[in-house]
Design a protein around this motif. Structure first.
Motif, mmCIF file in Angstrom:
data_model
loop_
_atom_site.group_PDB
_atom_site.id
_atom_site.type_symbol
_atom_site.label_atom_id
_atom_site.label_comp_id
_atom_site.label_asym_id
_atom_site.label_seq_id
_atom_site.Cartn_x
_atom_site.Cartn_y
_atom_site.Cartn_z
ATOM 1 N N GLY A 1 0.793 -1.225 0.000
ATOM 2 C CA GLY A 1 0.000 0.000 0.000
ATOM 3 C C GLY A 1 0.824 1.272 0.000
ATOM 4 N N ASN A 2 2.123 1.174 0.317
ATOM 5 C CA ASN A 2 2.980 2.364 0.269
ATOM 6 C C ASN A 2 3.046 2.923 -1.150
ATOM 7 N N THR A 3 3.129 4.248 -1.218
ATOM 8 C CA THR A 3 3.208 4.921 -2.515
ATOM 9 C C THR A 3 4.634 4.893 -3.048
ATOM 10 N N VAL A 4 4.754 4.758 -4.367
ATOM 11 C CA VAL A 4 6.044 4.781 -5.045
ATOM 12 C C VAL A 4 6.024 5.887 -6.091
ATOM 13 N N GLU A 5 7.069 6.708 -6.122
ATOM 14 C CA GLU A 5 7.189 7.769 -7.114
ATOM 15 C C GLU A 5 8.393 7.480 -8.000
ATOM 16 N N LEU A 6 8.165 7.461 -9.323
ATOM 17 C CA LEU A 6 9.213 7.143 -10.293
ATOM 18 C C LEU A 6 9.395 8.324 -11.237
ATOM 19 N N PRO A 7 10.416 9.173 -11.000
ATOM 20 C CA PRO A 7 10.670 10.272 -11.937
ATOM 21 C C PRO A 7 11.212 9.726 -13.253
ATOM 22 N N TYR A 8 10.566 10.129 -14.366
ATOM 23 C CA TYR A 8 11.021 9.644 -15.670
ATOM 24 C C TYR A 8 10.514 10.584 -16.758
ATOM 25 N N ALA A 9 11.434 11.007 -17.627
ATOM 26 C CA ALA A 9 11.088 11.830 -18.797
ATOM 27 C C ALA A 9 10.296 13.075 -18.396
ATOM 28 N N ASP A 10 10.838 13.832 -17.435
ATOM 29 C CA ASP A 10 10.231 15.099 -16.993
ATOM 30 C C ASP A 10 8.835 14.911 -16.403
ATOM 31 N N VAL B 1 12.919 -0.616 -18.747
ATOM 32 C CA VAL B 1 13.506 0.655 -18.301
ATOM 33 C C VAL B 1 13.919 0.526 -16.835
ATOM 34 N N TYR B 2 15.123 0.993 -16.522
ATOM 35 C CA TYR B 2 15.654 0.930 -15.154
ATOM 36 C C TYR B 2 15.585 2.326 -14.550
ATOM 37 N N VAL B 3 14.797 2.506 -13.507
ATOM 38 C CA VAL B 3 14.576 3.830 -12.927
ATOM 39 C C VAL B 3 14.759 3.783 -11.415
ATOM 40 N N GLU B 4 15.086 4.948 -10.867
ATOM 41 C CA GLU B 4 15.182 5.093 -9.416
ATOM 42 C C GLU B 4 13.835 5.505 -8.872
ATOM 43 N N GLY B 5 13.378 4.818 -7.860
ATOM 44 C CA GLY B 5 12.083 5.101 -7.266
ATOM 45 C C GLY B 5 12.203 5.580 -5.831
ATOM 46 N N ARG B 6 11.203 6.349 -5.436
ATOM 47 C CA ARG B 6 11.120 6.854 -4.061
ATOM 48 C C ARG B 6 9.894 6.225 -3.406
ATOM 49 N N ILE B 7 10.137 5.393 -2.382
ATOM 50 C CA ILE B 7 9.050 4.741 -1.667
ATOM 51 C C ILE B 7 8.710 5.575 -0.434
ATOM 52 N N VAL B 8 7.499 6.075 -0.378
ATOM 53 C CA VAL B 8 7.054 6.897 0.747
ATOM 54 C C VAL B 8 6.517 5.975 1.832
ATOM 55 N N ILE B 9 7.190 5.947 2.979
ATOM 56 C CA ILE B 9 6.810 5.008 4.044
ATOM 57 C C ILE B 9 6.182 5.712 5.253
ATOM 58 N N GLY B 10 5.965 7.047 5.158
ATOM 59 C CA GLY B 10 5.338 7.766 6.256
ATOM 60 C C GLY B 10 5.889 9.166 6.395
#
Length: 365
Positions: free
Chosen positions: A228-237, A274-283
């Motif tokens: 249920g944690n949100t994941v943010e994947l910056p890609y192509a602006d 595609v290999y991307v860096e993700g940010r997992i928001v845990i709180g």
């Protein structure tokens, strides 16, 4: 006596003159030092609420990629109406094999079934007539039993013919490779005219076009991540948002890592592989932050500069966290209330003289 007084007066004048010259030299040196000092601005270390995140890289993959092939061997591909990147519907024909021989076998099986059905009907009518005659004692019981056996045998032959016909129909159906679900054709490994074998992969289909992001996390980070944690994947602006669907219940015994799977309902321009860096928001939680401009990267480490009582720059190594809205979290190396150099930090070295000209504006939200 008069001569002694004159000598004392002369010596006093010389001393006063030398003292005046010395004061002028000290002032000039101080002015020179002040002019050579680098002007900087300072900002305090502040505490604010920030989202706690985990940064990790991983590939974008298909949630379910089907490997499609045919179930009959030695047939030639006669039609291939789909190509890579095409969206298909469940049941749509993706590939056709040469089915002339199969059509002939199916027609023969249909004829055999009709022949068996006709024989069964005749046996049924004969048995019905014999039952009436047997009731009137016009035929023997043995004759009735024989007609009954003929009827049962005809029914069995009809069932056999129907099974053969169904098998022929199934083989004919195998000549058409149909989509097992809605999805996107991701790979084509066959060309029209090619003779194919059963079980050989011919096409790949991404079920429902659904993509996911997978990442390997060390065990100390895996414990803080939950479904249920949100994941943010910056890609192509742009930033593609997903949600963690599953977390492996354990870690690999050798790598000491576990895998997380994040659904991407709107992948945008992301493609499988595609290999991307993700940010997992845990709180969320309190964090010490400084302006991002105060962070200096040198020798592969993060540093900040403070100013001591002698107006000299002092370099401190810090461990940083995430950066949000122009501020970076400090995990180690500073405490609340410390003041760090912001403007001019990138030009400083340990022990450089500085001149504080202003306080940087706080940007904490």
């Amino acid at each position: 006596m008069r001569a002694s007084l004159l000598r004392c007066t002369s010596l006093l004048l010389v001393a006063v003159t030398l003292a005046a010259c010395g004061n002028k030299d000290d002032k000039a040196a101080a002015d020179a030092a002040a002019s050579s000092a680098l002007p900087v601005s300072l900002a305090p270390v502040q505490q604010q609420t920030m989202a706690r995140t985990v940064l990790v890289s991983g590939p974008v993959t298909a949630y379910e990629e089907m490997q499609l092939g045919v179930e009959i061997s030695g047939q030639r591909v006669t039609a291939l109406p789909v190509d890579v990147g095409q969206w298909v519907k469940k049941g749509q024909v993706l590939l056709q094999l040469d089915h002339r021989t199969l059509d002939s076998e199916l027609a023969q099986a249909d004829a055999s079934l009709k022949q068996a059905q006709a024989a069964q009907e005749l046996a049924r009518l004969n048995f019905q007539r014999s039952e009436k005659l047997a009731a009137q004692k016009l035929i023997s019981e043995s004759s009735l039993d024989e007609l009954r056996a003929n009827r049962i045998n005809a029914e069995a032959q009809t069932a056999t013919a129907r099974a053969s016909r169904d098998a022929a129909q199934l083989r004919r159906d195998f000549a058409d490779l149909r989509a097992p679900a809605d999805g996107l054709i991701s790979k084509r490994l066959v060309q029209p005219g090619q003779v194919v074998q059963a079980g050989t992969e011919l096409l790949r289909l991404i079920r429902d076009g659904r993509l996911e992001w997978r990442a390997e996390l060390p065990e100390d980070q895996l414990t803080g991540v939950a479904v249920g944690n949100t994941v943010e994947l910056p890609y192509a602006d742009a930033v593609v948002t997903g949600r963690i669907r599953a977390v492996t219940p354990g870690v690999d015994a050798q790598t000491r890592t576990g895998t997380i799977f994040a659904d991407l309902p709107e992948p945008g321009t992301l493609k499988p592989g595609v290999y991307v860096e993700g940010r997992i928001v845990i709180g969320e939680g309190p964090a010490l932050t400084v302006p991002t401009a105060a962070i200096v990267q040198r020798d592969g480490h993060s540093y900040v500069f403070t100013v001591n009582d002698k107006q000299q720059a002092a370099r401190l190594r810090v461990r940083t966290g995430q950066a949000v809205q122009g501020r970076t979290a400090i995990l180690e190396g500073l405490k609340k209330g410390d003041r760090v150099v912001v403007e001019g930090a990138g030009f400083l070295g340990e022990g450089d003289r500085v001149r504080v000209v202003a306080d940087a504006k706080a940007t904490a939200k």
